[in-house]
Design a protein around this motif. Structure first.
Motif, PDB file in Angstrom:
ATOM      1  N   ASP A   5       1.184  -0.875  -0.511  1.00  0.00           N
ATOM      2  CA  ASP A   5      -0.126  -0.099   0.338  1.00  0.00           C
ATOM      3  C   ASP A   5       1.059   0.811   0.012  1.00  0.00           C
ATOM      4  N   GLY A   6       1.586   0.939   0.280  1.00  0.00           N
ATOM      5  CA  GLY A   6       2.623   2.448   0.384  1.00  0.00           C
ATOM      6  C   GLY A   6       3.851   2.032   0.832  1.00  0.00           C
ATOM      7  N   LEU A   7       5.247   2.541   0.759  1.00  0.00           N
ATOM      8  CA  LEU A   7       6.404   2.149   0.852  1.00  0.00           C
ATOM      9  C   LEU A   7       7.268   3.790   0.629  1.00  0.00           C
ATOM     10  N   ALA A   8       8.738   3.554   1.469  1.00  0.00           N
ATOM     11  CA  ALA A   8       8.839   5.122   1.751  1.00  0.00           C
ATOM     12  C   ALA A   8      11.035   4.317   1.865  1.00  0.00           C
ATOM     13  N   ILE A   9      11.551   5.589   2.152  1.00  0.00           N
ATOM     14  CA  ILE A   9      13.305   4.983   2.727  1.00  0.00           C
ATOM     15  C   ILE A   9      13.599   6.159   2.835  1.00  0.00           C
ATOM     16  N   ASP A  10      14.279   5.329   4.450  1.00  0.00           N
ATOM     17  CA  ASP A  10      15.469   6.771   4.878  1.00  0.00           C
ATOM     18  C   ASP A  10      16.426   6.609   4.840  1.00  0.00           C
TER      19      ASP A  10
ATOM     20  N   VAL B 155       4.185  -0.375   3.729  1.00  0.00           N
ATOM     21  CA  VAL B 155       2.907  -0.584   4.034  1.00  0.00           C
ATOM     22  C   VAL B 155       1.865  -1.242   4.181  1.00  0.00           C
ATOM     23  N   GLU B 156       1.568  -2.264   5.045  1.00  0.00           N
ATOM     24  CA  GLU B 156       0.421  -2.765   4.621  1.00  0.00           C
ATOM     25  C   GLU B 156      -0.348  -2.657   5.338  1.00  0.00           C
ATOM     26  N   VAL B 157      -1.729  -2.627   4.728  1.00  0.00           N
ATOM     27  CA  VAL B 157      -3.636  -1.783   5.418  1.00  0.00           C
ATOM     28  C   VAL B 157      -4.009  -2.706   5.543  1.00  0.00           C
ATOM     29  N   LYS B 158      -5.166  -2.964   6.753  1.00  0.00           N
ATOM     30  CA  LYS B 158      -5.723  -4.398   7.352  1.00  0.00           C
ATOM     31  C   LYS B 158      -6.850  -3.524   7.465  1.00  0.00           C
ATOM     32  N   LEU B 159      -8.817  -3.308   6.837  1.00  0.00           N
ATOM     33  CA  LEU B 159      -9.456  -3.454   7.985  1.00  0.00           C
ATOM     34  C   LEU B 159     -10.007  -4.670   8.825  1.00  0.00           C
ATOM     35  N   PHE B 160     -10.139  -4.353   9.544  1.00  0.00           N
ATOM     36  CA  PHE B 160     -10.950  -4.829  10.824  1.00  0.00           C
ATOM     37  C   PHE B 160     -12.062  -4.716  11.667  1.00  0.00           C
TER      38      PHE B 160
END
Length: 288
Positions: A188-193, A200-205
């Motif tokens: 779902d998302g990716l960033a680098i430092d 990032v992985e988002v799950k709905l519960f």
């Protein structure tokens, strides 16, 4: 002198060292081989570099990204661009999977309460108004599905915004990582430092029930991605698992406790974040 030799972290350097050692050692061994076998060995010494160069250019043509480490880029943000953006079809397929997972998880709890009313419904099925009730049920299910899809999409969007704000990083959304075996992994998302690559992985519960299958695919793919990145750069892969609770009656702390039991079983660095969808909406003043 040794201190001046930098840490080898570039695949091109590894290939060059391997080729040099193979040729030098091969030439050194040649005089010690029996004369009747020397002809075959000489052919090998001549053809092996050609084969190596051919494989190199095939890799350069079809999957050049694996030849570079993030540190090879003047701006390491450009390393993210090399991962690629998920296509519209891939994003739609991932969204459908997320919605189906959330529906299956919700139905597990709902089936128990619905089973108590099955006897009453079966008695009413013979009544003249039964067809209209079935039509109403179909409309309600369709509306519920549409609402769930909207909430899954919203949860992903607001979660990425929250992580970007909290961590001070700019996350690229719907990033696709492709392994050498052409397996596509979408986050779902990716960033680098400086030291880490953050995915990032988002799950709905909608309840406290945690289905291990919802975690297995994500974490197994994360392990695969981590192993692939180890051969490219020394940066550590960190998976930010964002669990968004979309039910005011469900305890977020209880969901976090149950998720923690599963996440520790995998050989990958996972950071668990649990938040409610209502809190995300309030934080960003979202009004549908």
């Amino acid at each position: 002198m040794v201190e001046k030799i930098g840490h080898i972290k570039n695949p091109l350097t590894v290939i060059a060292i391997f080729a040099a050692i193979a040729e030098i050692s091969g030439t050194t061994v040649l005089p010690f081989i029996e004369s009747e076998n020397q002809g075959i060995y000489i052919w090998f010494l001549m053809l092996f570099p050609v084969f190596l160069v051919g494989i190199f250019f095939l890799t350069l043509n079809f999957n050049h990204k694996v030849l570079y480490a993030p540190s090879d880029y003047k701006n390491e943000d450009n390393f993210l661009k090399s991962f690629g953006k998920a296509t519209t079809e891939e994003k739609e397929e991932k969204l459908r999977e997320e919605v189906e997972e959330a529906e299956d998880s919700s139905s597990t709890e709902e089936n128990a309460s619905e089973s108590s009313g099955n006897d009453a419904e079966s008695r009413e099925a013979s009544s003249p108004s039964a067809p209209s009730k079935h039509a109403t049920s179909f409309v309600l299910n369709s509306e519920r599905h549409a609402s769930l899809m909207a909430n899954v999409f919203l949860a992903e969007k607001l979660s990425i915004m929250k992580l970007s704000k909290d961590m001070g990083l700019e996350f690229k959304t719907d990033v696709r990582f492709e392994t050498p075996s052409s397996r596509k992994i979408i986050f779902d998302g990716l960033a680098i430092d400086k030291n880490k690559i953050h995915a990032v992985e988002v799950k709905l519960f909608r309840n406290e029930h945690v289905n291990p299958s919802r975690l297995d695919k994500v974490l197994l793919e994360s392990e695969l991605m981590a192993s692939q990145l180890k051969g490219i750069d020394s940066k550590e892969l960190v998976i930010h698992f964002m669990a968004v609770v979309d039910n005011p009656e469900v305890s977020a702390s209880r969901v976090k406790e149950r998720l923690s039991r599963y996440l520790d079983k995998y050989n990958v660095n996972v950071k668990l974040h649990v938040v409610t969808l209502d809190d995300l909406k309030n934080e960003y003043q979202y009004r549908p």
